[in-house]
Enzyme design. Structure first.
Site, PDB file in Angstrom:
ATOM      1  N   HIS A 471       0.705  -1.264  -0.003  1.00 45.00           N
ATOM      2  CA  HIS A 471       0.003  -0.158   0.078  1.00 45.00           C
ATOM      3  C   HIS A 471       0.792   1.266  -0.204  1.00 45.00           C
ATOM      4  O   HIS A 471       0.380   2.327  -0.558  1.00 45.00           O
ATOM      5  CB  HIS A 471      -0.797  -0.177   1.304  1.00 45.00           C
ATOM      6  N   CYS A 775       5.619   2.746 -21.399  1.00 48.00           N
ATOM      7  CA  CYS A 775       4.455   2.655 -20.470  1.00 48.00           C
ATOM      8  C   CYS A 775       5.021   2.109 -19.137  1.00 48.00           C
ATOM      9  O   CYS A 775       4.258   1.670 -18.341  1.00 48.00           O
ATOM     10  CB  CYS A 775       3.518   1.790 -20.999  1.00 48.00           C
TER      11      CYS A 775
END
Length: 842
Positions: A471, A775
């Site tokens: 996270h 990307c």
């Protein structure tokens, strides 16, 4: 095989437990069906769903049912009554939920029969109880819950000689004496025989006609077929283990076990972060390797997170008459934490809201609370010690699983601290508040901490734990905060000391010099400067397409709201992760259509399934690999599962027809040869997809770009993997972060080769122009983005939070300046030199 049914009040708990169990299986897993939660997403169990799951799980060997709470047992018993065959071979076992499921999955995968799988599940707590000194040794030749066998019978063997059964320890003296063998071997992997090596060992020895046990001084032998019993030995690197076996293939089995142990199960070179010296920090020098997970280069004072709450002290048992009141106090504290997290989730936005909602759901899971209440009721533990113990068990199980699940252990520890804080009536530890911007230093950040970060105050994050999917990493990227995780010297950074943090390279420097600090930010970029209008160009008007990297339809909507006019990378594998079965064509069609609608009329690049390596998919039955990063991943998965790729392409084509006008491009990951590119292009065009491309992530593909582009319309550079394979440096390895850097001149030269190959392919008579995009995380770096444009790249795709900063940087430089910076970087001798050279030009 024996099939398994998992009955739980919580779908999230069942999925997490199953994911942990499947991590332990190297070969073909058994058929496992979840009957967890209610159809509306609420907690509970449904007997009809359990009955249907039992019928689905039957695979010819009977079905074992694992349950969590008491009412789940009632639902399972009622479900058996619903079955059309009253004599169906179904066993509802009194097994601990997580350990029992893990033991049952491993036993079933190893070919155990119904009795053996049931016994392994039922006895799954034996090793833990023994380790804690809470159980007397079982009689020789008997596992938990089994009668002693006849003289000479192996452990867990029933009196009828039905074969291996319980998960209890093996008595080495009773293992076959006709053809016995033994050997002593030293463990070379630092963490010893924890769950994953234990499961690998069990799987490897399952095919031998031998009863194998492992023994360490002071502990009873453990049967090698039981990963929980082996893990319960509590070994560490350097311990000596005696491997003993009896039976016709005893010597071969012992030799195989010794070989696996001496090879270290692929972990021999790994060391726990805590074992690395903090003395790596020194003024003006890099403080050690870290893993850059969110780009940006800043300098600011170090501020440490406050320490977590201390574990509750030992105390006298709560008297029986006081236990009901103590239980009510615990339930009230747990409910308060759930309410607080829900309230914070409703007030948050974007990734923060999603992560807080997931954390609130985890907090609402009844499993840990029920376990704590049982400890309080049965053993008299007070509320603090009971909930601390329950959550600690879950955190240990997550940590032992490794991979992405291990990165969630900090989430569980955070919940533990929040409930204990509520019981003590004190605030839960959180992010410090300071007037001036600072670099936040922590062991790891829990979701509730990262969700509350203020980008106007936090310059960067340095964490000693965590990984690219933690996270901390996800939200740092979302908020545009530079971050380095897995940094061993974090604890030694002095409070208030200036620290240089480079979230792209993973570099952390304590007390940097003026020269080292040149060009680094000392204050967060003001929010008003972060707005992105949707278009970007260099100072002299050279247009650059800036797109967003996304993983879900919700991500697409947020990216569009942030100004992105399209996506250069939609990671479709996010819809496949944590699934027991692949999503259907209809499910995928709706998902892809939702993404296309967010960018209606614009370009969206849909990447086909990128599984393997750090993103394993259990339902694909992956074979164990010595080096997964160099194994069956990306498009290579489709060579074995072509039907899965065809379904995905068909869903993409259907979605395209549902959103007319949108430019749906499709590309394949991990392409290495021209033949692979041609094969994929043929399948995609046959499905009705007109614009087809491939990822350039290997040096082979970059050097063959001209010929690859004879078959496809565009290529997109995945700089993370391209750096990994160019520099032979695992992208998930913090010690190798300095090598795994897109600024490495060798990587930049491969990008240049790709652009040159596209130019050659486009120059052929009648050929359409071939385009090159980036990307990878490199596109998010404002300085490197200009170098990429200078190399001839057409488009850049990045996290939405980086769009404004990259657009602003492009607008400050001309195309010629970008080209000059690219030339300077290409001629440098190292990553640092390349960055400095480009910075000097720009």
């Amino acid at each position: 095989m024996v099939g398994l049914v998992v009955v739980s009040h919580s779908a999230a708990l069942a999925e997490a437990a199953l994911g942990l169990a499947l991590e332990m299986v190297a070969g073909q897993p058994p058929r496992v069906v979840l009957a967890a939660g209610m159809d509306d997403g609420s907690f509970g169990t449904d007997a009809a769903r359990v009955a249907a799951a039992i019928e689905e799980a039957e695979d010819g060997g009977g079905v074992v049912v694992i349950t969590d709470l008491g009412s789940a047992v009632l639902s399972a018993e009622m479900a058996v009554e619903f079955l059309p065959d009253p004599d169906a071979p179904v066993r509802i076992v009194p097994a601990p939920f997580v350990e029992g499921l893990l033991a049952a999955v491993v036993a079933a995968a190893g070919g155990g029969d119904l009795a053996e799988v049931a016994a392994q599940a039922s006895g799954a707590l034996a090793s833990k109880r023994e380790q804690l000194g809470e159980v007397d040794p079982a009689p020789d030749g008997a596992g938990p819950g089994l009668e002693p066998g006849p003289p000479g019978a192996g452990a867990g063997q029933s009196a009828e000689g039905a074969g291996p059964g319980g998960a209890g320890p093996v008595d080495a003296a009773s293992v076959g004496t006709e053809a016995g063998a033994s050997a002593d071997v030293v463990l070379v992997n630092p963490m010893g025989l924890h769950a994953r090596p234990a499961a690998t060992l069990a799987g490897a020895l399952a095919g031998f006609d031998a009863e194998v046990s492992l023994e360490v001084p002071g502990r009873r032998p453990a049967p090698a077929r039981s990963p929980l019993s082996v893990a319960g030995l509590g070994t560490r690197g350097g311990d000596t283990v005696r491997v003993s076996a009896g039976g016709p293939q005893a010597q071969a089995a012992v030799a195989e076990a010794v070989r696996l142990i001496e090879e270290g199960f692929g972990e021999a070179g790994e060391a726990p972060a805590a074992a690395q010296p903090d003395s790596a920090v020194s003024t003006g020098r890099p403080a050690g390797p870290g893993l850059g997970v969110s780009p940006g280069r800043v300098v600011g004072p170090a501020v440490h997170m406050p320490p977590p709450l201390a574990a509750p002290a030992e105390a006298a048992a709560v008297p029986p008459e006081a236990r009901p009141a103590e239980a009510r106090r615990l339930e009230a504290a747990a409910s308060a934490v759930v309410r607080d997290l829900h309230d914070r989730a409703r007030a948050a936005h974007g990734d923060a809201a999603a992560i807080l909602s997931a954390t609130a759901a985890l907090a609402a899971d009844p499993g840990p609370l029920e376990a704590a209440l049982a400890l309080l009721r049965d053993e008299g533990l007070d509320a603090e010690r009971a909930i601390w113990s329950a959550y600690s068990d879950v955190a240990e199980q997550f940590g032992a699983a490794g991979g992405a699940l291990a990165e969630r252990a900090s989430d569980v520890r955070d919940l533990r601290g929040r409930v204990v804080a509520a019981l003590r009536g004190v605030p839960a530890p959180g992010v410090p508040e300071r007037d001036a911007p600072f670099v936040l230093v922590a062991r790891d950040l829990a979701p509730a901490d990262t969700a509350g970060l203020d980008p106007a105050r936090v310059l960067a994050i340095v964490a000693s734990e965590g990984g690219p999917t933690s996270h901390t990493a996800i939200l740092a990227r979302s908020l545009g905060i530079p971050a380095v995780v897995g940094f061993p010297g974090a604890a030694a950074l002095a409070e208030g000391e200036p620290v240089l943090v480079d979230g792209g390279s993973g570099e952390v420097v304590a007390g940097p010099s003026e020269e080292q600090s040149a060009g680094a930010l000392t204050a967060p970029v003001p929010k008003e400067r972060r707005a992105f209008t949707g278009s970007a160009a260099t100072a002299d008007g050279h247009a650059v397409s800036l797109l967003a990297n996304i993983g879900t339809a919700a991500d697409a909507a947020k990216a569009a709201a942030a100004g992105a006019t399209g996506s250069g990378l939609f990671r479709t594998e996010f819809a496949f992760l944590d699934r027991a079965q692949a999503p259907s064509e209809d499910e995928q069609t709706e998902l892809y259509a939702g993404v296309l609608r967010a960018f209606e009329g614009s370009k969206v690049v849909l990447r086909t399934l990128d599984s393997g390596s750090d993103k394993p998919l259990p339902f694909l039955d992956p074979e164990p690999e010595e080096n997964p990063a160099l194994g069956v991943r990306g498009l290579r998965t489709a060579f074995r599962h072509e039907g899965l790729l065809r379904t995905q392409l068909a869903a993409m084509a259907r979605a395209q027809t549902l959103v007319p006008g949108t430019q749906a491009w499709v590309m394949a990951p991990m392409v290495a040869t021209v033949e692979e590119a041609a094969w994929f292009a043929g399948l995609a065009r046959a499905a009705g997809l007109a614009t087809v491309g491939v990822m350039i992530e290997t040096p082979a593909a970059a050097l063959s770009a001209e010929h690859v582009l004879e078959h496809v319309d565009f290529v997109s550079l995945g700089t993370n993997d391209l750096a990994q394979y160019t520099m032979a440096a695992d992208r998930l390895s913090a010690p190798l972060a300095a090598l795994n850097d897109p600024w490495q001149p060798a990587v930049l030269r491969l990008i240049e080769a790709t652009v040159n190959g596209a130019g050659l392919a486009s120059a052929r008579p009648g050929a359409a122009r071939r385009t090159v995009g980036v990307c990878g995380e490199a596109a998010s770096d404002p300085l490197l983005a200009r170098v990429l444009i200078g190399l001839g790249v057409d488009s850049l795709s990045m996290s939405p939070g980086a769009l404004a900063a990259v657009a602003e940087a492009l607008a400050a430089s001309t195309l010629e300046q970008c080209r000059a910076a690219a030339t300077a970087a290409l001629t440098a001798t190292g990553a640092r030199e390349a960055r400095d050279a480009a910075s000097g030009v720009l």
